[in-house]
Each structure stands twice: as structure tokens, then as C-alpha cells.
Design an enzyme around this catalytic site. Structure first.
Site, PDB file in Angstrom:
ATOM      1  N   ILE A  84       0.875  -1.184   0.000  1.00 39.12           N
ATOM      2  CA  ILE A  84       0.000   0.000   0.000  1.00 39.12           C
ATOM      3  C   ILE A  84       0.911   1.232   0.000  1.00 39.12           C
ATOM      4  CG2 ILE A  84      -1.988   1.075   1.102  1.00 39.12           C
ATOM      5  CD1 ILE A  84      -2.200  -1.382   2.954  1.00 39.12           C
ATOM      6  N   VAL A 113       4.379  -1.244   3.439  1.00 45.73           N
ATOM      7  CA  VAL A 113       4.138   0.175   3.153  1.00 45.73           C
ATOM      8  C   VAL A 113       5.114   0.638   2.077  1.00 45.73           C
ATOM      9  CG1 VAL A 113       4.245   2.500   4.131  1.00 45.73           C
ATOM     10  CG2 VAL A 113       3.327   0.605   5.500  1.00 45.73           C
ATOM     11  N   LYS A 114       4.564   1.190   0.989  1.00 49.93           N
ATOM     12  CA  LYS A 114       5.442   1.642  -0.102  1.00 49.93           C
ATOM     13  C   LYS A 114       5.863   3.094   0.099  1.00 49.93           C
ATOM     14  CE  LYS A 114       4.733   0.093  -4.501  1.00 49.93           C
ATOM     15  NZ  LYS A 114       3.892  -0.086  -5.714  1.00 49.93           N
ATOM     16  N   LEU A 115       7.176   3.287  -0.015  1.00 49.17           N
ATOM     17  CA  LEU A 115       7.764   4.623   0.149  1.00 49.17           C
ATOM     18  C   LEU A 115       8.721   4.868  -1.004  1.00 49.17           C
ATOM     19  CD1 LEU A 115       8.918   3.906   3.784  1.00 49.17           C
ATOM     20  CD2 LEU A 115       7.202   5.640   3.243  1.00 49.17           C
TER      21      LEU A 115
END
Ligand code: E4P
Length: 289
Positions: A84, A113-115
């Protein structure tokens, strides 16, 4: 048809429509996970409904729809992962990415978690990983960025950190994206294996097969290519498979010292900046901020 016994790579679907996830599992007989991004997620009918009503969704509704979509997908790949993505534009601060990352991670039990791989994104990753939050570092276009991700997330458990090099977007401008995958896999063999390579921006069966041949940890692929692979009988290429480079320019391997601090690597890449601009533009086209 069953999952091939000699398949070493985990197979993810790249998309934002839960029906497609179900269909991918139906045709393949398995699916190891899913990746989403702002461009893919805003193609879901919930977002398009706002547009049809003549306007945009509120920011609150946008995140509500994103949560509903990944909550529907999550149990389909319950032993796997769903990525996400935080909102990031070129001025988003580390603190905002950390706060959003903590929130997104709480949505479902199997989130990554996509960063983005920028200074702010890496600082956020360092903070999130130290809290045991799983991350997927996205918009990777260089080996130095991959070295920086390795250094910023040192100490994380294997499986908690993915890196997503974007093959297709490098190919689009004449550089051989698959050579970046090969370089990162080779560089990581001397590390402790805590970062897993997730091949992203897959556009062709050749990308898919070459990634299998290189034994990438994960491939995320559009539904169309997964279906094509299934229709071919889910082949795993042998050593004699020849990836066609055509006229693409090779990306040379760099000797990089993975024991250095992440700030010592040159992480800037114009395609990362362009990617951030594109993702934020697609999100903002449907969301009032
Ligand atoms: C997945 O995590 C990536 O966001 C996706 O593969 C990007 O693909 P694209 O380059 O086709 O937009």
C-alpha cells in the site's frame, strides 16, 4: 494446474481491482501477493464514481476507498503481502510519510508500506523498520538507490523489506531495465539477504521469464502477463534461455560498499522524481487535497 515445483520466485499481481486478484488465483491456482500504487488504485470504480458525479473525492473518502480495496484483497493472499503506497509528492515531509505509513500498516495484517527512494522516503523507512513495520521501497532506478535501501534498513528481518526496481520505465527510455535487476541481485548476494528484490514495471513475457531465470525474490506482474504465462503452461526458463536485449543500452555493474551509511550513496534519479510526480498527479486528479 499447480504451482511449478521449481518456481523459486514469488508471484504477485500488480493492480487495484479485487475481482482481478480472485481471477488471477483462479487461473494460476495460487498467488503470493499484490502490489498497488496511486495510479492503479484510482482506476477502481469507487474513485471513478466520484468523477462521474462531476467532481473529485474528498481526501478522506479517497483513503477510505483505498482501505476498502486492500481489505478485500488482503485475505486472498493472507500468507503473502499487499503493498500500500503512501502519498508522496516532491515536497512531502518525512514525518508525514511516517504517520501515513503507520496508519496504512494498521489497515490489514499483511501490509508492506510503499515509500519512494528519496532522502525523505529513506528516513521514513529507517523509522518505520525500527518499529517492525514492513516496507516496500519503490521507484528504484539505480544500483546506488538499492545500496542505500540496504543500508537504511539494516537489521530488518528477511521478508520485511522489499525493493522495487522499475524495469519497463528504464526500457522505455532505451536502458536495459533487466540489467539493473541482475546488478542488484548480484550486489545483494554479499549482504545478509534482508532486502528482497521485487521486479516491478513488468511489461512483457520476456521481463517475466528473465526475472524467473535470475531467481528474483518476487515479480509483480499485470494480470495480462500472468494469464499469458498460465496459457504457456507456466514455464520456468532454463540456463539456456536468452533474454533479448534488442537495442537497449546495458546498465553497467558498480562495485559498491554495502557497509557504508545510506547517506553516502547518490540516490538521486530523474525517473524517481518523474515517478513521484506521476503518482501524485494521478491521485490528485481524483482527490481534493
Ligand atoms: C508496482 O509496484 C509498480 O508501482 C508498478 O509495477 C509500476 O508499473 P508501471 O511502470 O507500468 O506504471
Amino acid at each position: 494446474m499447480n504451482k511449478p515445483n521449481n518456481l523459486k520466485t514469488r508471484i504477485f499481481l500488480d493492480g487495484g481491482i479485487p475481482e482481478e486478484t480472485k481471477e488471477a488465483i483462479r487461473i494460476l491456482g495460487f498467488l503470493d501477493g499484490q502490489t498497488t500504487n496511486p495510479t492503479l488504485i484510482t482506476k477502481h470504480p469507487s474513485f471513478l464514481a466520484c468523477q462521474e458525479k462531476g467532481g473529485k473525492c474528498s481526501e478522506l473518502d479517497g483513503w477510505k476507498y483505498y482501505k476498502e480495496i486492500v481489505s478485500e484483497i488482503s485475505p486472498f493472499v493472507k500468507d503473502g503481502s499487499v503493498s500500500i503506497e503512501v502519498y508522496a509528492d516532491l515536497i512531502t515531509k518525512t514525518e508525514d510519510m511516517i504517520a501515513k505509513g503507520e496508519e496504512l500498516f494498521g489497515w490489514i495484517p499483511n501490509a508492506h508500506v510503499k515509500l519512494p527512494i528519496t532522502t525523505e522516503g529513506l528516513k521514513a523507512a529507517e523509522a518505520l523498520v525500527s518499529q517492525g513495520i514492513r516496507v516496500n521501497m519503490t521507484l528504484c532506478f539505480s544500483q546506488e538507490q538499492a545500496a542505500a535501501v540496504f543500508a537504511a534498513t539494516r537489521g530488518a528481518k528477511k521478508g520485511d523489506v522489499f525493493i522495487s526496481p522499475f524495469v519497463g520505465r528504464l526500457d522505455d527510455r532505451g536502458e536495459n531495465g533487466m540489467s539493473l535487476i541482475e546488478n542488484i541481485i548480484n550486489m545483494y548476494t554479499i549482504g545478509d539477504g534482508h532486502v528482497e528484490v521485487l521486479v516491478a514495471s513488468v511489461r512483457s513475457m520476456d521481463h517475466f521469464l528473465r526475472s524467473l531465470q535470475l531467481k528474483a525474490d518476487i515479480i509483480t506482474s499485470p494480470f495480462k502477463i500472468l494469464k499469458e504465462w498460465k496459457d504457456m503452461g507456466m514455464p520456468i526458463p532454463k540456463d539456456d534461455y536468452q533474454y533479448k536485449i534488442n537495442n537497449l543500452k546495458d546498465i553497467p555493474y558498480q562495485e559498491l560498499d554495502l557497509s557504508k551509511g545510506w547517506q553516502e550513496f547518490n540516490i538521486s534519479h530523474d525517473l524517481t522524481d518523474k515517478g513521484i510526480e506521476r503518482f501524485s498527479k494521478d491521485w490528485n486528479a481524483l482527490i481534493t487535497r
